[in-house]
Scaffold this motif. Structure first.
Motif, mmCIF file in Angstrom:
data_model
loop_
_atom_site.group_PDB
_atom_site.id
_atom_site.type_symbol
_atom_site.label_atom_id
_atom_site.label_comp_id
_atom_site.label_asym_id
_atom_site.label_seq_id
_atom_site.Cartn_x
_atom_site.Cartn_y
_atom_site.Cartn_z
ATOM 1 N N MET A 1 0.875 -1.341 0.077
ATOM 2 C CA MET A 1 -0.046 -0.047 -0.006
ATOM 3 C C MET A 1 0.622 1.236 -0.038
ATOM 4 O O MET A 1 1.784 1.120 0.836
ATOM 5 C CB MET A 1 -0.914 -0.101 1.127
ATOM 6 N N PRO A 2 0.507 2.425 -0.952
ATOM 7 C CA PRO A 2 1.473 3.517 -0.767
ATOM 8 C C PRO A 2 1.339 3.891 0.656
ATOM 9 O O PRO A 2 0.517 4.015 1.302
ATOM 10 C CB PRO A 2 0.394 4.362 -1.778
ATOM 11 N N LYS A 3 2.495 4.808 0.731
ATOM 12 C CA LYS A 3 3.014 5.482 2.022
ATOM 13 C C LYS A 3 3.734 6.630 1.758
ATOM 14 O O LYS A 3 4.578 6.770 0.688
ATOM 15 C CB LYS A 3 3.661 4.394 2.967
ATOM 16 N N ILE A 4 3.464 7.608 2.669
ATOM 17 C CA ILE A 4 4.117 8.992 2.058
ATOM 18 C C ILE A 4 4.256 9.711 3.700
ATOM 19 O O ILE A 4 3.862 9.492 4.544
ATOM 20 C CB ILE A 4 3.386 9.875 1.179
ATOM 21 N N LYS A 5 5.470 10.258 3.521
ATOM 22 C CA LYS A 5 5.905 11.323 4.763
ATOM 23 C C LYS A 5 5.362 12.732 4.631
ATOM 24 O O LYS A 5 5.835 13.074 3.215
ATOM 25 C CB LYS A 5 7.548 11.406 4.869
ATOM 26 N N HIS A 6 4.751 13.268 5.612
ATOM 27 C CA HIS A 6 4.416 14.853 5.339
ATOM 28 C C HIS A 6 5.668 15.664 5.127
ATOM 29 O O HIS A 6 6.745 15.628 5.999
ATOM 30 C CB HIS A 6 3.841 15.347 6.428
ATOM 31 N N PRO A 7 5.550 16.386 3.915
ATOM 32 C CA PRO A 7 6.957 17.270 3.854
ATOM 33 C C PRO A 7 7.356 18.170 4.826
ATOM 34 O O PRO A 7 8.348 18.469 5.189
ATOM 35 C CB PRO A 7 6.616 18.005 2.301
ATOM 36 N N SER B 1 1.113 7.513 11.432
ATOM 37 C CA SER B 1 1.891 7.130 12.810
ATOM 38 C C SER B 1 3.397 7.895 12.694
ATOM 39 O O SER B 1 3.820 8.243 11.769
ATOM 40 C CB SER B 1 2.241 5.587 12.839
ATOM 41 N N ASN B 2 3.722 8.173 13.799
ATOM 42 C CA ASN B 2 5.088 8.864 14.039
ATOM 43 C C ASN B 2 6.119 7.790 14.804
ATOM 44 O O ASN B 2 7.063 8.356 15.354
ATOM 45 C CB ASN B 2 4.998 10.073 14.738
ATOM 46 N N GLY B 3 6.025 6.585 14.729
ATOM 47 C CA GLY B 3 6.684 5.712 15.636
ATOM 48 C C GLY B 3 6.423 5.302 16.879
ATOM 49 O O GLY B 3 6.014 4.145 17.243
ATOM 50 N N ALA C 1 6.139 17.780 8.125
ATOM 51 C CA ALA C 1 6.209 17.063 9.226
ATOM 52 C C ALA C 1 6.617 15.717 9.092
ATOM 53 O O ALA C 1 5.832 14.582 9.075
ATOM 54 C CB ALA C 1 5.000 17.043 9.938
ATOM 55 N N PRO C 2 7.768 15.419 8.521
ATOM 56 C CA PRO C 2 8.239 14.125 7.981
ATOM 57 C C PRO C 2 8.161 12.956 8.945
ATOM 58 O O PRO C 2 8.325 11.892 8.444
ATOM 59 C CB PRO C 2 9.796 14.252 7.527
ATOM 60 N N GLU C 3 8.026 13.189 10.149
ATOM 61 C CA GLU C 3 7.982 12.082 11.443
ATOM 62 C C GLU C 3 6.620 11.392 11.065
ATOM 63 O O GLU C 3 6.475 10.334 11.647
ATOM 64 C CB GLU C 3 8.356 12.503 12.688
ATOM 65 N N PHE C 4 5.634 12.035 10.476
ATOM 66 C CA PHE C 4 4.492 11.495 10.190
ATOM 67 C C PHE C 4 4.430 10.690 8.881
ATOM 68 O O PHE C 4 4.531 11.332 7.852
ATOM 69 C CB PHE C 4 3.408 12.373 10.393
#
Ligand code: FES
Ligand SMILES: [Fe+2]
Lengths: 450, 75
Positions: free
Chosen positions: B1-7, B25-27, B9-12
């Motif tokens: 499934m596609p996944k992306i990091k928010h530019p 999630s952020n870990g 807030a890349p921890e999300f």
């Protein structure tokens, strides 16, 4: 040129930090065409424009009277009606027009109305040897001359030599047929000249219509259109592409009857710091954040690398023409607008948008995206319009680009609702980045009034 | 499934879960959301709706009328 358009000095005017578009052009691997070197920033003031332009039926009615009934507007492509007798129905703001090709190959446009008691002559696109009204059978030849009146003894008042369908002005530019409902309108050549001079290099007439997608959007047509007239919204509406486009250092150029926004691709947004080459490529190609990406050779600028990939994708359909385009023409969004609602992209992309009111409902619009493509040999048949239903995404037909439209579309009804609810009298526009929206409203003031 | 990091807030990380919702999630913490960004469950209660719209939008390759100029295969 209107007095409201004060030229700005592109060097000293206020602008976003980060690389300018012209500086990116300096890095191109090929000669950059003159048209991309043009700069025409304008100071058009900072005034607000009334919210009524989007929310009031009265404003819509004035728009119909003073704009849609008077202005040159794109109706269809020449290739939509290639054969004698082919006809295309073009509707605008509750009015219908028929654009057709006569026996001699000439193009003509008529109000789509029988001269007897007014029924539409054709409700579908198609081919016909004559225009016979389905109500009582009055019939006209394709060139507009009266052909037959059933029981003509009963219409002594009609002079049969003088009962032709009224023609309305029609003109063709680059394969696009424009019509004007106003029989006393200003010449088309003056209307199109700004745009035509810039498109000489990108002959859109040599392309064919590969796809044509339309959808009814629940908002005023200007809300839909303005979503495509600036790149400032990218940071909030399309965050995923910020890593690969220079949103806020787009170049905005304003002329009298056309305007453009050029947004560079293959460079990251100045609103982000520290974007790796790999992340930039993932963003450009819509890949997951941990996906493998191709290696870019050290000596190569990323825009050049990505442009080369585009050239190779293009080669099977465009042949050696793929080599004619510089990196910028393959990487950037060259988003032109011809007043009031025609939006061809420059260069190779072949993307064209059109936005118009859906009938006389000022809270409903028709949004269309046409994709033009090069071809080798015989011209392929033009694509028919593919209407998306209310619950169908743009992405179902237009992939990556459609996914981006779906984000824009997600805002549209909420902008309408917000404008119905706001305590502001007018919309606020930025001085430079949103100057194409301001240009549109300035033109609307000229045509429609405040 | 596609996944992306928010530019911003890349921890999300935004990802489509097995139910077709968006899991962020952020870990340490997580939340699930509809494809319009409406909160469904979990400690993370706010999403960028446009990024939800994006990751949830996975058109069928059949029925496409035209492909993008710069393309890559999803692994
Ligand atoms: S930030 Fe532009 S409409 Fe809200
Ligand atoms: Fe957009």
């Amino acid at each position: 040129m209107s007095e409201a358009y004060k030229p700005l000095d592109p060097v000293s005017m206020p602008r976003s930090p980060g690389v300018t578009y012209q500086e990116l052009l300096d890095l191109d691997s090929r000669p950059v065409p003159e048209v991309l070197r043009l700069q025409s920033p304008k100071d058009m003031g900072l005034q607000q424009y009334s919210v009524k332009r989007y929310t009031s039926a009265e404003w819509h009615d004035r728009e119909v009277e003073h704009l849609w009934k008077k202005v040159w507007q794109f109706a269809c492509r020449e290739e939509d009606i290639p054969e004698p007798g082919d006809h295309y129905r073009y509707d605008i703001a509750g009015m219908s027009f028929l654009v057709l090709r006569t026996e001699t190959g000439e193009l003509k446009a008529y109000p789509n109305a029988c001269l007897h008691r007014g029924r539409m002559l054709k409700e579908f696109d198609g081919n016909a040897a004559e225009l016979r009204c389905p109500f009582h059978g009055f019939c006209w030849k394709l060139d507009g001359q009266l052909k037959d009146i059933p029981a003509d003894w009963d219409f002594p008042q009609i002079n049969q030599d003088d009962f032709s369908l009224p023609e309305i002005p029609l003109a063709v530019w680059a394969g696009f047929i424009f019509i004007n409902p106003d029989q006393n309108c200003a010449p088309f050549d003056d209307f199109i000249s700004d745009l035509a001079s810039q498109f000489e290099r990108w002959n859109l007439g040599s392309l064919y219509k590969q796809a044509h997608v339309a959808k009814v959007m629940p908002c005023n047509w200007k809300i839909a259109q303005e979503a495509f007239c600036e790149a400032f919204h990218v940071n909030a509406t399309h965050p995923q592409i910020m890593r690969s486009i220079g949103d806020v250092n787009s170049q905005v150029d304003i002329w009298e009857n056309c305007a453009r926004v050029i947004t560079p691709g293959g460079t990251h947004s100045p609103l982000l710091t520290d974007v790796s080459t790999a992340d930039l490529m993932r963003s450009m190609m819509d890949l997951d954040f941990d996906a493998e990406v191709p290696e870019v050779p050290d000596e190569m600028h990323l825009r050049q690398f990505l442009a080369d990939r585009s050239r190779e994708n293009l080669r099977p359909i465009a042949g050696d023409r793929a080599d004619l385009y510089c990196d910028a023409e393959l990487m950037d969004s060259l988003d032109y607008t011809l007043f009031p609602n025609f939006h061809p992209w420059g260069a190779f992309n072949g993307i064209v948008y059109r936005f118009r009111p859906n009938g006389n409902d000022h809270r409903s619009a028709i949004m269309e995206c046409i994709m033009l493509a090069p071809f080798e040999g015989e011209r392929p048949p033009a694509a028919k319009v593919h209407w998306l239903k209310e619950d169908e995404n743009w992405s179902s037909a237009l992939g990556f680009l459609g996914k981006v439209f779906d984000q824009d579309s997600f805002n549209m009804p909420k902008v309408q609702m917000g404008l119905e609810s706001t305590y502001m009298n007018g919309i606020v526009l930025s001085g430079y980045q949103e100057s194409k929206v301001r240009w549109l409203h300035h033109k609307l003031t000229e045509w429609v009034g405040e | 499934m596609p996944k992306i990091k928010h530019p911003f807030a890349p921890e999300f990380i935004y990802q489509v879960d097995d139910d077709g919702n968006i899991r962020i999630s952020n870990g340490n913490t997580w939340g699930t959301f509809t494809k319009e960004g409406i909160h469904l469950s979990g400690e993370i209660r706010h999403a960028d709706p446009q990024l939800c719209v994006w990751v949830a939008n996975n058109p069928s390759p059949d029925g496409q009328l035209r492909s993008s100029a710069v393309t890559a295969k999803r692994s």
